[in-house]
Write a protein that holds these residues in place. Structure first.
Motif, PDB file in Angstrom:
ATOM      1  N   THR A   5       0.842  -1.190   0.000  1.00 52.00           N
ATOM      2  CA  THR A   5       0.000   0.000   0.000  1.00 52.00           C
ATOM      3  C   THR A   5       0.878   1.241   0.000  1.00 52.00           C
ATOM      4  O   THR A   5       1.935   1.264   0.650  1.00 52.00           O
TER       5      THR A   5
ATOM      6  N   SER B  30      -8.083  -0.378   2.315  1.00 53.23           N
ATOM      7  CA  SER B  30      -8.628  -0.217   0.964  1.00 53.23           C
ATOM      8  C   SER B  30      -7.569   0.160  -0.064  1.00 53.23           C
ATOM      9  O   SER B  30      -7.799   0.037  -1.275  1.00 53.23           O
ATOM     10  N   ASN B  31      -6.403   0.591   0.391  1.00 51.27           N
ATOM     11  CA  ASN B  31      -5.334   0.986  -0.527  1.00 51.27           C
ATOM     12  C   ASN B  31      -4.431  -0.171  -0.937  1.00 51.27           C
ATOM     13  O   ASN B  31      -3.531   0.006  -1.765  1.00 51.27           O
TER      14      ASN B  31
ATOM     15  N   GLU C 264      -4.652   0.766   9.344  1.00 57.38           N
ATOM     16  CA  GLU C 264      -5.575   1.873   9.558  1.00 57.38           C
ATOM     17  C   GLU C 264      -4.985   2.960  10.461  1.00 57.38           C
ATOM     18  O   GLU C 264      -5.704   3.846  10.925  1.00 57.38           O
TER      19      GLU C 264
ATOM     20  N   PRO D  32      -8.076  -8.521   0.022  1.00 55.68           N
ATOM     21  CA  PRO D  32      -9.061  -7.578   0.587  1.00 55.68           C
ATOM     22  C   PRO D  32     -10.242  -8.285   1.256  1.00 55.68           C
ATOM     23  O   PRO D  32     -10.705  -7.855   2.322  1.00 55.68           O
TER      24      PRO D  32
ATOM     25  N   GLN E 242     -11.501  -8.206   5.232  1.00 58.06           N
ATOM     26  CA  GLN E 242     -12.896  -7.921   5.584  1.00 58.06           C
ATOM     27  C   GLN E 242     -13.442  -9.005   6.512  1.00 58.06           C
ATOM     28  O   GLN E 242     -14.128  -8.724   7.502  1.00 58.06           O
TER      29      GLN E 242
END
Length: 342
Positions: A10, A16-17, A51, A322, A326
């Protein structure tokens, strides 16, 4: 073998990146080994790092995760601990071989302050790895570096569980389930708090007595239930994974002179409590952040001896990272693993 590989990285904070990119395959230097990664397990910590909730400052672009199983395919000059073909498991806290815990400035965590291992190939110092257990698959062995070793430190290393003791485990995440399994293997009276009938049933299959499973949704005053189950004595050792206000309940549930292994921060990084119960009960509250390589090797021998099998909630393919993150944040029963290579 191609000189190229794929890895996830990332350019900045945010799950999300994350993007899968093509990079040059690394080459081992002095004291290093090149590992073909076969499986990577995720930890709640990995989301917190991505995050920016752990106040770490990794260098970008950044590759997450610390826990992997792989096969050594090349060794650098000076390597004696591994040979080509050996199966290896990474250590999360680097440079901590044994003895007192080291500061992160000298023992930086993989996938924390330094890049992680979510890639098809990684180069690591040989001293940062251990030989994999003989009794586990690649998927299973990848779950050991953080979750299993943290649990081992909590219930076997720093406060060895015995048959005359009660160990209280909070929740059914990766650390908690390993702690329950290690406690049961030691013959301790294991009590577990959970939040659903389905998870309670899975705990029974692991060997936890039905009467020792407390559903927090039905029994919010679970410390009282612990006291009842222990004839008013309380738990000898509590694996505290919630943090925040929950520490007060742990103090209510621990015995006089007991111990709370402070591991998690699912609820909050902060604690607010009266010191009087700590003083009155003479309680030891000890923060645990994984452990040294020597303890990992001790744990692996115990896993092979007792045939302990890690609990795997779900396995994802390398292209599904991803989705794996999640699912990790949905509260799985056990570990979430990414299969990198077969």
């Amino acid at each position: 073998m191609s000189d190229l590989m794929e890895r996830w990285e990332t350019p900045g904070f945010g799950v999300s990146n994350l993007k899968k990119v093509t990079r040059s395959r690394p080459v081992p230097g002095y004291g290093e080994i090149l590992i073909r990664v076969e499986a990577v397990s995720l930890n709640y910590r990995d989301t917190e790092v991505l995050e920016s909730r752990m106040y770490l400052e990794p260098e970008f672009p950044f590759t997450p995760a610390s826990d992997m199983f792989g096969t050594v395919i090349e060794t650098g000059e000076g390597v004696t601990r591994f040979a080509v073909g050996d199966q290896a498991v990474s250590m999360c806290i680097t440079n901590w071989i044994d003895g007192e815990a080291l500061d992160w400035s000298v023992a930086p965590p993989l996938g924390g302050t330094i890049p992680g291992i979510l890639a098809q190939y990684v180069v690591l110092p040989a001293d940062w790895c251990v030989h994999a257990p003989k009794s586990l698959t690649a998927i299973e062995a990848s779950t050991l570096p953080i979750a299993a070793l943290t649990a081992w430190m909590a219930v076997c290393e720093l406060a060895p569980s015995r048959s005359d003791q009660t160990v209280l485990i909070q929740g059914t995440g990766g650390v908690s389930l390993f702690a329950a399994q290690f406690g049961l293997a030691a013959g301790a009276n294991v009590i577990v708090t959970t939040s659903s009938d389905q998870k309670a049933e899975q705990l029974r299959k692991l060997g936890v007595k039905a009467d020792n499973i407390i559903d927090r949704s039905i029994t919010p005053d679970w410390p009282a239930a612990v006291m009842e189950l222990t004839d008013g004595r309380g738990a000898d050792n509590i694996v505290e994974v919630v943090g925040g206000e929950n520490i007060r309940k742990s103090l209510d549930a621990v015995r006089q002179g007991g111990r709370i292994a402070l591991i998690g921060f699912m609820e909050s990084y902060d604690m607010s409590m009266s010191i009087l119960p700590v003083l009155g009960k003479r309680v030891t509250i000890e923060g645990i952040s994984v452990g040294p390589r020597r303890a990992m090797e001790d744990m692996i021998r115990a896993i092979d001896r007792h045939k302990i099998k890690p609990v795997i909630d779900r396995v994802y393919d390398f292209d599904e990272v991803p989705a794996a993150f999640q699912h990790l944040n949905s509260g799985p029963f056990g570990k979430v693993v990414i299969k990198v290579a077969s």
